[in-house]
Design a protein around this motif. Structure first.
Motif, PDB file in Angstrom:
ATOM      1  N   GLY A 133       0.955  -1.207   0.087  1.00 22.12           N
ATOM      2  CA  GLY A 133       0.046  -0.003  -0.243  1.00 22.12           C
ATOM      3  C   GLY A 133       0.786   1.299   0.149  1.00 22.12           C
ATOM      4  O   GLY A 133       0.287   2.326   0.198  1.00 22.12           O
ATOM      5  N   LEU A 134       1.959   1.241  -0.514  1.00 22.35           N
ATOM      6  CA  LEU A 134       3.181   2.305  -0.374  1.00 22.35           C
ATOM      7  C   LEU A 134       3.063   2.859  -1.695  1.00 22.35           C
ATOM      8  O   LEU A 134       3.598   4.177  -1.726  1.00 22.35           O
ATOM      9  CB  LEU A 134       4.550   1.973   0.142  1.00 22.35           C
ATOM     10  CG  LEU A 134       4.283   1.176   1.663  1.00 22.35           C
ATOM     11  CD1 LEU A 134       5.850   0.886   1.971  1.00 22.35           C
ATOM     12  CD2 LEU A 134       3.756   2.160   2.483  1.00 22.35           C
ATOM     13  N   ILE A 183       5.432   7.838  -7.680  1.00 17.67           N
ATOM     14  CA  ILE A 183       4.748   6.541  -7.319  1.00 17.67           C
ATOM     15  C   ILE A 183       4.169   6.314  -5.983  1.00 17.67           C
ATOM     16  O   ILE A 183       3.372   5.326  -5.999  1.00 17.67           O
ATOM     17  CB  ILE A 183       5.871   5.546  -7.632  1.00 17.67           C
ATOM     18  CG1 ILE A 183       7.043   5.229  -6.653  1.00 17.67           C
ATOM     19  CG2 ILE A 183       6.278   5.804  -9.154  1.00 17.67           C
ATOM     20  CD1 ILE A 183       8.033   4.253  -7.206  1.00 17.67           C
ATOM     21  N   VAL A 184       4.341   7.171  -5.036  1.00 18.72           N
ATOM     22  CA  VAL A 184       4.038   6.685  -3.565  1.00 18.72           C
ATOM     23  C   VAL A 184       2.499   7.004  -3.486  1.00 18.72           C
ATOM     24  O   VAL A 184       1.948   8.059  -4.043  1.00 18.72           O
ATOM     25  CB  VAL A 184       4.945   7.216  -2.506  1.00 18.72           C
ATOM     26  CG1 VAL A 184       6.392   6.466  -2.484  1.00 18.72           C
ATOM     27  CG2 VAL A 184       5.024   8.820  -2.616  1.00 18.72           C
ATOM     28  N   THR A 185       1.903   6.135  -2.267  1.00 23.52           N
ATOM     29  CA  THR A 185       0.915   6.524  -1.913  1.00 23.52           C
ATOM     30  C   THR A 185       0.962   7.774  -0.809  1.00 23.52           C
ATOM     31  O   THR A 185       2.204   7.874  -0.318  1.00 23.52           O
ATOM     32  CB  THR A 185       0.135   5.481  -1.394  1.00 23.52           C
ATOM     33  OG1 THR A 185       0.706   4.826  -0.135  1.00 23.52           O
ATOM     34  CG2 THR A 185      -0.291   4.538  -2.514  1.00 23.52           C
ATOM     35  N   PRO A 186      -0.224   8.383  -0.119  1.00 22.54           N
ATOM     36  CA  PRO A 186       0.104   9.158   1.009  1.00 22.54           C
ATOM     37  C   PRO A 186       0.945   8.397   2.248  1.00 22.54           C
ATOM     38  O   PRO A 186       1.665   8.718   2.954  1.00 22.54           O
ATOM     39  CB  PRO A 186      -1.520   9.464   1.361  1.00 22.54           C
ATOM     40  CG  PRO A 186      -2.227   9.598   0.150  1.00 22.54           C
ATOM     41  CD  PRO A 186      -1.459   8.225  -0.525  1.00 22.54           C
ATOM     42  N   LYS A 187       0.566   7.166   2.049  1.00 23.24           N
ATOM     43  CA  LYS A 187       1.315   6.121   3.330  1.00 23.24           C
ATOM     44  C   LYS A 187       2.657   6.254   2.796  1.00 23.24           C
ATOM     45  O   LYS A 187       3.491   6.407   3.837  1.00 23.24           O
ATOM     46  CB  LYS A 187       0.685   4.806   3.403  1.00 23.24           C
ATOM     47  CG  LYS A 187       1.104   3.857   4.527  1.00 23.24           C
ATOM     48  CD  LYS A 187       0.430   2.650   4.413  1.00 23.24           C
ATOM     49  CE  LYS A 187       1.275   1.586   5.349  1.00 23.24           C
ATOM     50  NZ  LYS A 187       0.629   0.377   5.038  1.00 23.24           N
ATOM     51  N   GLY A 188       2.855   5.956   1.565  1.00 28.69           N
ATOM     52  CA  GLY A 188       4.338   5.846   1.080  1.00 28.69           C
ATOM     53  C   GLY A 188       4.930   7.233   1.322  1.00 28.69           C
ATOM     54  O   GLY A 188       6.290   7.258   1.530  1.00 28.69           O
ATOM     55  N   LEU A 189       4.295   8.064   1.165  1.00 28.51           N
ATOM     56  CA  LEU A 189       5.118   9.703   1.363  1.00 28.51           C
ATOM     57  C   LEU A 189       5.292   9.875   2.500  1.00 28.51           C
ATOM     58  O   LEU A 189       6.598  10.605   2.783  1.00 28.51           O
ATOM     59  CB  LEU A 189       3.841  10.550   0.635  1.00 28.51           C
ATOM     60  CG  LEU A 189       4.534  12.041   0.673  1.00 28.51           C
ATOM     61  CD1 LEU A 189       5.681  12.141  -0.178  1.00 28.51           C
ATOM     62  CD2 LEU A 189       3.432  12.945   0.197  1.00 28.51           C
TER      63      LEU A 189
END
Length: 199
Positions: A133-134, A183-189
């Motif tokens: 989910g990242l 490429i990241v999601t908010p969680k990855g950010l």
């Protein structure tokens, strides 16, 4: 003996360039006779191929070690960047450019192997990141992976980024940060921002 010759030759090639270094130089720096070198390598081209293959294997091993650390995808990509930077710090010349200019056959083989290594590593990282989910799930993995390879290679292009004006380390850091941001999601950010904050 073959490993000793390859190791010393690689050091000299990266420091002085493939074209400049002679078999006499390698023999002298290795503390052996030129005849001994020719017992293991029939010519300079064969020795260069061996050095390039050995360097590629080292990078592949180091990347594999990173992938066994249990890091999340963002951390893993940042750690792989560090592996690449560690390899680049020994380069005082432009080995890719020199191979392309003076040893096009070796360059072609090496570029293919390099692409295969990068493609496998990046596509695995992308799949991992999506699963965690990242990374955004709608990413086209094939296109992103190919674009990543081209961008990373072009950072070493002296016509675009002359070394007197640009540091490869700075370019790599800027590129990887922006690659991940794309490429990241908010969680990855959140993970990326935390890493940048801690640097």
């Amino acid at each position: 003996m073959e490993c000793k010759i390859t190791k010393k030759a690689t050091e000299l090639f990266l420091k002085l360039g493939f074209k400049s270094v002679t078999m006499d130089d390698i023999a002298q720096e290795s503390g052996i006779s030129k005849k001994t070198i020719y017992q293991h390598f029939k010519n300079k081209t064969e020795l260069i191929q061996s050095c390039v293959d050995d360097s590629m294997k080292t990078v592949a091993i180091n990347i594999s070690e990173v992938k066994t650390k249990g890091l999340n995808a963002v951390q893993e990509q940042l750690e792989i960047r560090n592996v690449i930077l560690a390899q680049l710090k020994n380069e005082k010349t432009s080995p890719h450019l020199q191979l392309q200019r003076y040893y096009p056959g070796i360059y072609k083989i090496t570029r293919t192997k390099h692409f295969e290594l990068v493609y496998a590593s990046v596509s695995q990282n992308l799949q991992k990141g999506i699963g965690e989910g990242l990374y955004r799930k709608e990413l086209d993995l094939d296109i992103i992976t190919r674009m990543h390879f081209i961008c990373a290679i072009e950072l070493k292009n002296q016509d675009i980024f002359p070394s007197e004006n640009y540091s490869v380390r700075d370019l790599m850091n800027i590129y990887i940060e922006n690659y991940l941001r794309s490429i990241v999601t908010p969680k990855g950010l959140e993970i990326l921002e935390q890493h940048l904050h801690n640097q």
